[in-house]
Design a protein around this motif. Structure first.
Motif, mmCIF file in Angstrom:
data_model
loop_
_atom_site.group_PDB
_atom_site.id
_atom_site.type_symbol
_atom_site.label_atom_id
_atom_site.label_comp_id
_atom_site.label_asym_id
_atom_site.label_seq_id
_atom_site.Cartn_x
_atom_site.Cartn_y
_atom_site.Cartn_z
ATOM 1 N N MET A 61 0.820 -1.201 -0.014
ATOM 2 C CA MET A 61 0.023 0.093 0.214
ATOM 3 C C MET A 61 0.954 1.302 0.069
ATOM 4 O O MET A 61 1.762 1.386 0.933
ATOM 5 N N ASN A 62 0.579 1.997 -0.927
ATOM 6 C CA ASN A 62 1.347 3.314 -0.781
ATOM 7 C C ASN A 62 0.476 4.440 -0.338
ATOM 8 O O ASN A 62 -0.629 4.419 -0.491
ATOM 9 N N TYR A 63 0.962 5.354 0.406
ATOM 10 C CA TYR A 63 0.180 6.395 1.015
ATOM 11 C C TYR A 63 1.249 7.612 1.074
ATOM 12 O O TYR A 63 2.404 7.633 1.069
ATOM 13 N N GLU A 64 0.321 8.892 0.946
ATOM 14 C CA GLU A 64 1.281 10.063 0.805
ATOM 15 C C GLU A 64 0.336 11.051 1.473
ATOM 16 O O GLU A 64 -0.873 11.267 1.059
ATOM 17 N N TYR A 65 0.975 11.799 2.291
ATOM 18 C CA TYR A 65 0.313 13.258 3.261
ATOM 19 C C TYR A 65 1.249 14.251 2.732
ATOM 20 O O TYR A 65 2.364 14.144 3.351
ATOM 21 N N ALA A 66 0.596 15.137 2.259
ATOM 22 C CA ALA A 66 1.391 16.453 2.050
ATOM 23 C C ALA A 66 0.460 17.618 2.318
ATOM 24 O O ALA A 66 -0.313 18.191 1.837
ATOM 25 N N PRO A 67 0.786 17.989 3.827
ATOM 26 C CA PRO A 67 0.073 19.023 4.356
ATOM 27 C C PRO A 67 0.433 20.371 3.895
ATOM 28 O O PRO A 67 1.657 20.755 3.571
ATOM 29 N N ARG A 68 -0.466 21.287 3.624
ATOM 30 C CA ARG A 68 -0.134 22.646 3.309
ATOM 31 C C ARG A 68 -0.939 23.456 4.286
ATOM 32 O O ARG A 68 -1.959 23.656 4.341
ATOM 33 N N ARG A 70 9.424 26.461 3.168
ATOM 34 C CA ARG A 70 9.792 24.794 3.463
ATOM 35 C C ARG A 70 8.184 24.017 3.641
ATOM 36 O O ARG A 70 7.613 24.675 4.523
ATOM 37 N N GLN A 71 8.162 23.025 2.753
ATOM 38 C CA GLN A 71 7.020 22.284 2.899
ATOM 39 C C GLN A 71 7.392 20.672 2.837
ATOM 40 O O GLN A 71 8.549 20.483 2.192
ATOM 41 N N TYR A 72 6.751 19.955 3.564
ATOM 42 C CA TYR A 72 7.200 18.478 3.576
ATOM 43 C C TYR A 72 6.013 17.789 3.378
ATOM 44 O O TYR A 72 4.708 17.974 3.499
ATOM 45 N N THR A 73 6.528 16.616 2.541
ATOM 46 C CA THR A 73 5.708 15.447 2.253
ATOM 47 C C THR A 73 5.984 14.207 2.839
ATOM 48 O O THR A 73 7.300 13.609 2.753
ATOM 49 N N TYR A 74 4.873 13.507 3.547
ATOM 50 C CA TYR A 74 5.264 12.247 4.177
ATOM 51 C C TYR A 74 4.907 11.218 3.489
ATOM 52 O O TYR A 74 3.799 11.166 2.931
ATOM 53 N N SER A 75 5.561 9.956 2.986
ATOM 54 C CA SER A 75 4.696 9.160 2.291
ATOM 55 C C SER A 75 5.645 7.522 2.746
ATOM 56 O O SER A 75 6.552 7.544 3.291
ATOM 57 N N ILE A 76 4.618 6.561 2.595
ATOM 58 C CA ILE A 76 4.922 5.232 2.735
ATOM 59 C C ILE A 76 4.823 4.655 1.214
ATOM 60 O O ILE A 76 3.765 4.675 0.603
ATOM 61 N N GLU A 77 6.013 4.025 0.941
ATOM 62 C CA GLU A 77 6.050 3.305 -0.353
ATOM 63 C C GLU A 77 6.382 1.758 -0.086
ATOM 64 O O GLU A 77 7.444 1.592 0.667
ATOM 65 N N GLU A 78 5.773 0.999 -0.743
ATOM 66 C CA GLU A 78 5.930 -0.539 -0.670
ATOM 67 C C GLU A 78 7.331 -0.820 -1.729
ATOM 68 O O GLU A 78 7.823 -0.012 -2.533
#
Length: 165
Positions: free
Chosen positions: A1-8, A64-72
């Motif tokens: 499962m891939n998941y991405e969280y990119a809060p702005r 700065r902005q950050y993106t948090y993701s989980i990649e298989e």
């Protein structure tokens, strides 16, 4: 499962603080040139300090902005990846296996007190891009025999995925 969280985040307080520092620096520089002002050099140094503080707040938080993701990954545990966006530059600043995340604690007053006691001799990284008001979490990560802390902004889904191993 891939998941991405990119809060702005709007970062209103950070912007207000930066503009306030810029205004203070301008006021101090103008004040230092008034006639009969005692210690104009000292006032200019204070103005320079306010200008440096404004530049640091802008470069460390506002820009700065950050993106948090989980990649298989094939044949291995999924990776937790933190990507930093700074202008046109995109850099992966953290990549660890999800199984390396030992604990996830909400960043509040209790966590700050316990963190001060457990941090001794360990590295701590802040990948949030905010100073005020956003929900943050502190991750205790152990990767390749190294124990360190990472502070992030996360939603409930990301926290669940990081703690479900």
């Amino acid at each position: 499962m891939n998941y991405e969280y990119a809060p702005r985040f709007p970062k209103k307080k950070e912007k207000l603080l930066a503009y306030g520092m810029l205004g203070l620096a301008a006021l101090l520089f103008v004040t230092s040139y008034l006639p009969n002002m005692p210690y104009p050099g000292m006032i200019q140094i204070l103005g320079l300090g306010a200008l440096v503080a404004m530049i640091m707040i802008f470069s460390m938080c506002i820009a700065r902005q950050y993106t948090y993701s989980i990649e298989e990954r094939e044949g291995a545990a999924p990776d937790f990846i933190i990507t930093e966006h700074y202008g046109m530059r995109v850099t992966v600043v953290c990549r660890v296996a999800v199984t390396s995340v030992m604990t996830v604690m909400p960043w509040n007053d209790e966590a700050k007190k316990s963190f001060a006691a457990t941090k001794k001799g360990k590295q701590a990284y802040i990948y949030t891009g905010v100073l005020f008001d956003e929900v943050q979490y502190c991750l205790n990560i152990e990767e390749d025999g190294t124990d360190f802390f990472v502070r992030i902004c996360a939603d409930e889904t990301l926290v669940r995925l990081l703690t479900s191993h």
